[in-house]
Design a protein around this motif. Structure first.
Motif, PDB file in Angstrom:
ATOM      1  N   GLU B   7      -4.936  28.990 -21.012  1.00  0.00           N
ATOM      2  CA  GLU B   7      -6.298  28.888 -20.484  1.00  0.00           C
ATOM      3  C   GLU B   7      -6.421  29.557 -19.120  1.00  0.00           C
ATOM      4  OE1 GLU B   7      -4.753  26.405 -21.912  1.00  0.00           O
ATOM      5  OE2 GLU B   7      -6.121  25.072 -22.995  1.00  0.00           O
ATOM      6  N   TYR B   8      -5.379  29.420 -18.284  1.00  0.00           N
ATOM      7  CA  TYR B   8      -5.466  29.982 -16.938  1.00  0.00           C
ATOM      8  C   TYR B   8      -5.620  31.503 -16.999  1.00  0.00           C
ATOM      9  CZ  TYR B   8      -3.939  25.483 -15.060  1.00  0.00           C
ATOM     10  OH  TYR B   8      -3.846  24.173 -14.729  1.00  0.00           O
ATOM     11  N   PHE B   9      -4.859  32.128 -17.896  1.00  0.00           N
ATOM     12  CA  PHE B   9      -4.971  33.585 -18.024  1.00  0.00           C
ATOM     13  C   PHE B   9      -6.363  33.964 -18.519  1.00  0.00           C
ATOM     14  CE2 PHE B   9      -0.368  33.096 -18.237  1.00  0.00           C
ATOM     15  CZ  PHE B   9       0.032  34.086 -17.361  1.00  0.00           C
ATOM     16  N   LEU B  10      -6.887  33.191 -19.494  1.00  0.00           N
ATOM     17  CA  LEU B  10      -8.202  33.529 -20.040  1.00  0.00           C
ATOM     18  C   LEU B  10      -9.291  33.358 -18.986  1.00  0.00           C
ATOM     19  CD1 LEU B  10      -7.946  31.941 -23.584  1.00  0.00           C
ATOM     20  CD2 LEU B  10      -7.413  34.242 -22.853  1.00  0.00           C
ATOM     21  N   LEU B  11      -9.203  32.278 -18.185  1.00  0.00           N
ATOM     22  CA  LEU B  11     -10.214  32.054 -17.147  1.00  0.00           C
ATOM     23  C   LEU B  11     -10.146  33.148 -16.083  1.00  0.00           C
ATOM     24  CD1 LEU B  11     -10.099  28.187 -16.724  1.00  0.00           C
ATOM     25  CD2 LEU B  11     -11.869  29.563 -17.773  1.00  0.00           C
ATOM     26  N   LEU B  12      -8.910  33.497 -15.687  1.00  0.00           N
ATOM     27  CA  LEU B  12      -8.756  34.563 -14.696  1.00  0.00           C
ATOM     28  C   LEU B  12      -9.362  35.861 -15.219  1.00  0.00           C
ATOM     29  CD1 LEU B  12      -7.553  35.672 -12.078  1.00  0.00           C
ATOM     30  CD2 LEU B  12      -5.462  36.127 -13.322  1.00  0.00           C
ATOM     31  N   VAL B  15     -13.116  35.788 -14.961  1.00  0.00           N
ATOM     32  CA  VAL B  15     -13.572  36.001 -13.586  1.00  0.00           C
ATOM     33  C   VAL B  15     -13.481  37.485 -13.220  1.00  0.00           C
ATOM     34  CG1 VAL B  15     -13.036  35.516 -11.181  1.00  0.00           C
ATOM     35  CG2 VAL B  15     -13.030  33.672 -12.833  1.00  0.00           C
TER      36      VAL B  15
END
Lengths: 189, 102
Positions: B7-12, B15
């Motif tokens: 999820e962190y990679f997808l959110l980054l 952005v």
């Protein structure tokens, strides 16, 4: 919080910060150099995902080739006077932020609404990032797209030379083109 | 070993795509708009590599290779167009190029 996560957050902040600096610096050369930093931090993120080959290619192709080309064009055109342009109110900046923010909100909601079913990196993630695995797939399953891309690059090289040539000689060119060419000759002569 | 969640990679990536999109809309300099487009391409590449690593499927990384090749071709042709534009109009600011604008 594990060490890996701390490192990820630091690199993510670097990537976002350099991206924001790229679009806000008024000097195009500074923007281009921030973009190089952005590409380098993305290469570091690819290493987190054990995509070693792509991390190297990111540095070589993006931070190397493409950015050198962009910097070359910026300096060839001698741009740097944007600071002197009068600052004027841009309503489209507000619209950009509103609608871009809506898109971002939509993406964030879509990504966080359902928990993703892959909590851990795949066991063979380290294998598929190697150049051997990539090359095997590229020259077997994806051989035809690979050849098509080589043709695309050839067309791009020819197209770039034709477009950047000093004078465009088109047989049967329209009147407008000839007028522009004549105006150009007068401007030079 | 605990890894960074997908999820962190997808959110980054979301952005970064947003920042690139805003850059395309608010800037007037053709070269900076061009750089913002490259930024959006890279944000999508990050998503592809993230899914590729978490699904254990190599197709995502192959697609990123093709995106890089197309981006290189696009850079060559796009910068040639900007050069030709500067030669005929003596400007690279898109709000001064309005012949085809409604």
């Amino acid at each position: 919080m594990s060490g890996e996560l701390i490192l990820f957050v630091l690199i993510a902040i670097l990537a976002i910060g350099s991206a924001v600096a790229t679009i806000t610096r008024r000097n195009p050369v500074a923007a281009a150099l921030f973009l190089v930093l952005h590409f380098a931090s993305l290469a570091a993120l690819y290493l987190f995902l054990s995509a070693q080959v792509l991390a190297v290619l990111q540095i070589l192709v993006y931070a190397g080739a493409i950015m050198v080309l962009i910097l070359f064009v910026i300096m060839l055109l001698n741009l740097g006077k944007e600071e002197q342009l009068a600052e004027r109110f841009q309503p489209r900046a507000i619209f950009a932020l509103i609608f871009g923010g809506l898109l971002l909100l939509f993406l964030v909601v879509a990504l966080t609404a359902v928990p993703i079913a892959y909590p851990e990196m795949a066991a063979k993630a380290a294998e598929i990032g190697t150049i051997g695995a990539l090359a095997r797939e590229l020259f077997t399953t994806y051989l035809f797209p690979f050849e098509a891309v080589s043709l695309l690059l050839l067309v791009a090289v020819v197209g770039a030379i034709v477009l950047a040539k000093k004078k465009l000689e088109i047989p049967g060119a329209s009147v407008e083109t000839k007028v522009i060419q004549k105006r150009e000759e007068q401007a030079v002569g | 070993m605990k890894t960074v969640p997908l999820e962190y990679f997808l959110l980054l990536s979301a952005v970064l795509f947003f920042i690139g999109m805003v850059g395309v809309i608010i800037r007037r300099n053709a070269i900076v708009i061009f750089m913002s487009i490259e930024m959006m391409l890279n944000a999508v590449n990050l998503t592809l590599i993230g899914f590729s690593a978490y699904l254990g499927d190599i197709s995502g990384q192959i697609l990123v290779l093709f995106v890089m090749a197309v981006a290189a071709a696009e850079a060559a042709v796009g910068l040639a167009i900007i050069l030709a534009l500067f030669r005929t109009r003596q400007t690279v600011y898109f709000d001064e190029v309005r012949l085809l604008r409604w």
